[in-house]
Design a protein around this motif. Structure first.
Motif, PDB file in Angstrom:
ATOM      1  N   ARG A 143     -97.832  32.705  85.381  1.00 49.64           N
ATOM      2  CA  ARG A 143     -96.954  33.867  85.289  1.00 49.64           C
ATOM      3  C   ARG A 143     -97.151  34.763  86.511  1.00 49.64           C
ATOM      4  O   ARG A 143     -98.106  34.601  87.255  1.00 49.64           O
ATOM      5  N   HIS A 145     -97.744  37.974  86.304  1.00 48.13           N
ATOM      6  CA  HIS A 145     -98.518  39.156  85.926  1.00 48.13           C
ATOM      7  C   HIS A 145     -99.700  38.725  85.062  1.00 48.13           C
ATOM      8  O   HIS A 145     -99.749  37.601  84.547  1.00 48.13           O
ATOM      9  N   GLY A 196     -87.473  42.012  85.384  1.00 48.15           N
ATOM     10  CA  GLY A 196     -88.387  43.093  85.725  1.00 48.15           C
ATOM     11  C   GLY A 196     -89.454  42.648  86.712  1.00 48.15           C
ATOM     12  O   GLY A 196     -89.766  41.463  86.832  1.00 48.15           O
ATOM     13  N   GLY A 197     -90.027  43.596  87.419  1.00 47.05           N
ATOM     14  CA  GLY A 197     -91.161  43.307  88.291  1.00 47.05           C
ATOM     15  C   GLY A 197     -90.822  42.617  89.590  1.00 47.05           C
ATOM     16  O   GLY A 197     -91.706  42.045  90.235  1.00 47.05           O
ATOM     17  N   ALA A 199     -90.490  43.046  92.997  1.00 50.11           N
ATOM     18  CA  ALA A 199     -90.750  44.049  94.032  1.00 50.11           C
ATOM     19  C   ALA A 199     -89.875  43.851  95.258  1.00 50.11           C
ATOM     20  O   ALA A 199     -89.583  44.808  95.996  1.00 50.11           O
ATOM     21  N   ARG A 258     -96.068  38.337  95.813  1.00 47.61           N
ATOM     22  CA  ARG A 258     -96.145  38.238  94.348  1.00 47.61           C
ATOM     23  C   ARG A 258     -97.417  37.499  93.960  1.00 47.61           C
ATOM     24  O   ARG A 258     -97.765  36.477  94.561  1.00 47.61           O
TER      25      ARG A 258
END
Length: 287
Positions: A143, A145, A196-197, A199, A258
């Protein structure tokens, strides 16, 4: 109460339809329907309201979910404890990851894994859905995150670099973007904001606020394909862009990287084939 019937009940509660539960369980839709009818007959009550939008738990069904999930937790813990006694480096390891991570990061490492452990079969499922390690939907998950469950053993295995890229033909037609003018006259190929997330998305929009948004997509691969076809500028992982022969575009600030995290349930990590896969991928991606 038969635990197997409750497995079917939980699948319907989580997926909302007989067809969704059947796909999850790997059985036919009529089988799921029959098992639900058997359970409702045994309990003497309706567990779901049948509506055009799907199966909605009744008050009795809602009350049963919590107890069934506790039984599921115990059953899965017993299964993990039993499979943890497995001492061989043979068998299947079920792995889940986002699509482009599986294709561009994990896929190239599988030959080395097979050479080191020829008895291990990898079942790699690339999907945006987050498969549950606790419910044994997957053995290992990758993943973007950290995992928030205490029972998950996790490791940051890679930091993936990103950059702004374009096709050579696109740059020949439009020239390099002038970011002091917000990249006016240029086109952007973006990821969908519903993810989401990301960047790289606000980073690029801040740099190229006057550029036209030509495409939004939920797929990194489609982003790269459209970019290679000359549709515009795209923020992409270096490994994906360079493989497609795209040209890097200088930017005033570097694109944010990431993180890639790998997770395995603490009980499953004792299984040798799963531990071997986890360790091999962590070391290979780290290099």
């Amino acid at each position: 109460m038969d635990w197997d019937d409750l497995r079917y009940f939980l699948a319907i509660a989580r997926h909302g339809t007989l067809s969704g539960a059947a796909r999850h369980l790997g059985v036919s839709q009529p089988t799921v329907g029959r098992r639900l009818e058997t359970l409702e007959t045994r309990l003497g009550t309706r567990l779901f309201q049948r509506t055009p939008a799907g199966y909605i738990p009744t008050e009795a069904g809602t009350g049963l979910v919590a107890g069934a999930e506790r039984m599921e937790t115990e059953a899965l813990a017993a299964e993990r404890a039993a499979t943890g006694l497995d001492v061989g480096l043979e068998g299947t390891v079920r792995v889940t990851s986002p699509e482009w991570v599986g294709q561009w990061l994990l896929g190239p490492q599988l030959a080395g894994l097979h050479n080191a452990h020829p008895g291990i079969t990898v079942e790699l499922v690339t999907d945006a859905r987050l498969y549950s390690l606790t419910r044994r939907e997957a053995d290992v998950a990758f993943r973007f995150h950290r995992f928030d469950q205490n029972e998950i053993v996790q490791r940051r295995v890679a930091m993936v670099g990103f950059g702004l890229y374009a096709a050579p033909a696109y740059l020949a037609r439009h020239g390099a973007p002038d970011f002091t003018q917000g990249a006016a006259g240029h086109s952007l190929i973006l990821m969908n904001e519903s993810f989401g997330g990301l960047a790289d998305l606000p980073w690029l929009l801040a740099l190229a606020q006057n550029a036209r948004q030509a495409l939004r997509t939920n797929s990194r691969d489609l982003q790269a394909v459209a970019c290679a076809g000359g549709a515009g500028l795209a923020a992409l992982p270096h490994v994906m862009a360079q493989a497609r022969g795209l040209m890097a575009v200088d930017t005033p600030t570097p694109a944010p990287p990431r993180e890639i995290w790998a997770g395995v349930h603490r009980d499953a990590q004792r299984i040798p084939r799963i531990r071997a896969f986890f360790d091999h991928m962590a070391q290979a991606l780290g290099r």
